[in-house]
Design an enzyme around this catalytic site. Structure first.
Site, PDB file in Angstrom:
ATOM      1  N   ARG A  57      -7.909  31.869   4.074  1.00 18.30           N
ATOM      2  CA  ARG A  57      -8.396  33.102   4.712  1.00 18.30           C
ATOM      3  C   ARG A  57      -9.259  32.714   5.917  1.00 18.30           C
ATOM      4  NH1 ARG A  57      -6.366  37.531   4.724  1.00 18.30           N
ATOM      5  NH2 ARG A  57      -6.228  37.590   2.447  1.00 18.30           N
ATOM      6  N   GLN A  80       4.612  37.771   1.351  1.00 14.27           N
ATOM      7  CA  GLN A  80       4.104  38.152   2.677  1.00 14.27           C
ATOM      8  C   GLN A  80       3.804  36.906   3.519  1.00 14.27           C
ATOM      9  OE1 GLN A  80       2.293  41.282   4.035  1.00 14.27           O
ATOM     10  NE2 GLN A  80       0.184  40.616   4.261  1.00 14.27           N
ATOM     11  N   ARG A  85       2.429  28.707   5.411  1.00  7.56           N
ATOM     12  CA  ARG A  85       0.973  28.636   5.206  1.00  7.56           C
ATOM     13  C   ARG A  85       0.604  28.216   3.790  1.00  7.56           C
ATOM     14  NH1 ARG A  85      -1.439  34.809   4.767  1.00  7.56           N
ATOM     15  NH2 ARG A  85      -0.017  35.580   3.180  1.00  7.56           N
ATOM     16  N   HIS A 158      -1.579  32.974  13.319  1.00  7.27           N
ATOM     17  CA  HIS A 158      -2.421  34.057  12.770  1.00  7.27           C
ATOM     18  C   HIS A 158      -3.904  33.716  12.995  1.00  7.27           C
ATOM     19  CE1 HIS A 158      -4.009  36.986  10.008  1.00  7.27           C
ATOM     20  NE2 HIS A 158      -2.851  37.302   9.499  1.00  7.27           N
ATOM     21  N   GLU A 264      -3.280  37.572  17.123  1.00  8.47           N
ATOM     22  CA  GLU A 264      -2.231  36.685  16.601  1.00  8.47           C
ATOM     23  C   GLU A 264      -1.010  36.764  17.498  1.00  8.47           C
ATOM     24  OE1 GLU A 264      -1.595  38.339  12.663  1.00  8.47           O
ATOM     25  OE2 GLU A 264      -3.668  38.956  12.604  1.00  8.47           O
TER      26      GLU A 264
HETATM   27  C1  BG6 Z   1      -1.951  40.547   9.638  1.00  5.82           C
HETATM   28  C2  BG6 Z   1      -1.097  41.727   9.234  1.00  5.82           C
HETATM   29  O1  BG6 Z   1      -1.194  39.706  10.468  1.00  5.82           O
HETATM   30  O2  BG6 Z   1      -2.348  39.829   8.484  1.00  5.82           O
HETATM   31  C3  BG6 Z   1      -1.849  42.586   8.237  1.00  5.82           C
HETATM   32  O3  BG6 Z   1      -0.749  42.488  10.378  1.00  5.82           O
HETATM   33  C4  BG6 Z   1      -2.313  41.753   7.055  1.00  5.82           C
HETATM   34  O4  BG6 Z   1      -1.009  43.648   7.800  1.00  5.82           O
HETATM   35  C5  BG6 Z   1      -3.125  40.574   7.572  1.00  5.82           C
HETATM   36  O5  BG6 Z   1      -3.097  42.555   6.190  1.00  5.82           O
HETATM   37  C6  BG6 Z   1      -3.608  39.636   6.470  1.00  5.82           C
HETATM   38  O6  BG6 Z   1      -2.560  39.235   5.670  1.00  5.82           O
HETATM   39  P1  BG6 Z   1      -2.787  38.318   4.405  1.00  5.82           P
HETATM   40  O7  BG6 Z   1      -1.441  38.176   3.754  1.00  5.82           O
HETATM   41  O8  BG6 Z   1      -3.304  37.011   4.919  1.00  5.82           O
HETATM   42  O9  BG6 Z   1      -3.803  39.027   3.529  1.00  5.82           O
END
Ligand code: BG6
Length: 289
Positions: A57, A80, A85, A158, A264
């Site tokens: 994070r 997702q 990663r 990101h 990003e």
């Molecule tokens: C962003 C997305 O790139 O990442 C968001 O547009 C998402 O929708 C955010 O909530 C964080 O994603 P994650 O999977 O790291 O919690």
């Protein structure tokens, strides 16, 4: 000075200025720190997991081969943002002294059994991280298709930028661009003329040209400028704000959203195709001001 490798990470220190450095965790090839003249320029949650149990994070996680979650696509079984990663990359070595550069690689043999079952293509990812100057960091992700058939993918850097105060910050270069707004669930053209500001949850994908400059300003003064864009026509602006930050277990401190903004760059609004034997690369240079 130079390149320092441990079991879990690699750190580059600028040869002419040891207060400038970048650290890349092998897990996810996640850049977890970029210090410019001793000052940290990336936001990393105090409760980010750095032990390989969860995507990091903060810093610069890499998104591949899918942004978000797909439906009706061969990446649909993947979680997702895909597996880049959450896989442990291999350090291929230092590829240049000036600018100081390292390369990391990821291939099918390094994926978990689960990820391999979810996406069975043959590929090589090459990630090149370079301290292109005492105040600049270049990241390049190359996708090589070593499969027998074409495949489709998304790519995204990101990046979580550390900022002094979100209420003073604006993202410049997005006026007049088409937006897919995931919070408002609508599409529109960005009208703000003094930059995109954050005063609540923001989760948007802007359609730009890779030649467009993107700057982050604080009180009107540039603090970061993103240049050298290649194949990064989509710009995601994300800030979780209060409720979303509360819902993310690894987001800490909970009011940390006041010190971060994700800007990003990548190719996510549509899938790109790479033919067997071909390569495709996305690149960005972050310049601290
Ligand atoms: C962003 C997305 O790139 O990442 C968001 O547009 C998402 O929708 C955010 O909530 C964080 O994603 P994650 O999977 O790291 O919690």
């Amino acid at each position: 000075m130079g390149v320092k490798l441990t079991d879990t990470q690699v750190t580059l220190t600028h040869p002419q200025d040891e207060s400038t450095s970048v650290t890349i965790l092998l897990y996810g090839a996640t850049v977890t720190s970029w210090k410019v003249k001793g000052q940290e320029r990336l936001w990393l949650s105090e409760q980010a997991k750095l032990d390989g149990s969860k995507a990091v994070r903060g810093g610069i996680p890499l998104v591949f081969p899918v942004f978000g979650k797909s439906t009706d696509h061969e990446t649909s079984a993947l979680p997702q943002h895909g597996f880049a990663r959450t896989s442990t990359w291999e350090v291929l070595g230092q590829t240049s002294e000036d600018p100081l550069t390292v390369q990391l690689g990821l291939g099918p043999e390094q994926l978990s059994v689960e990820a391999r079952q979810q996406w069975g293509r043959d590929f090589t990812l090459l990630y090149t991280v370079s301290l292109t100057g005492p105040e600049s960091l270049t990241t390049k992700l190359e996708v090589e298709n070593t499969d027998k058939a074409p495949f489709e993918f998304n790519v995204l850097f990101h990046t979580y930028f550390r900022i002094p105060d979100v209420s003073k910050v604006a993202v410049q270069g997005l006026t007049g661009k088409r937006v897919a707004d995931k919070v408002l669930k609508s599409n529109y053209v960005e009208q703000t003329t003094d930059g995109v500001r954050i005063d609540g949850e923001v989760d948007r994908v802007y359609a730009t040209e890779s030649s467009d400059p993107v700057d982050i300003t604080s009180d009107g003064t540039p603090i970061v400028s993103i240049t050298g864009r290649k194949n990064t026509e989509d710009v995601v602006v994300w800030n979780p704000w209060t409720d979303k930050a509360n819902g993310l277990a690894d987001f800490y401190p909970k009011d940390g959203f006041k010190q971060m903004i994700c800007v990003e760059l990548g190719a996510v609004s549509k899938f790109h195709t790479v033919a067997p034997g071909d390569k495709w690369a996305a690149e960005q240079t972050l310049n601290a001001k």
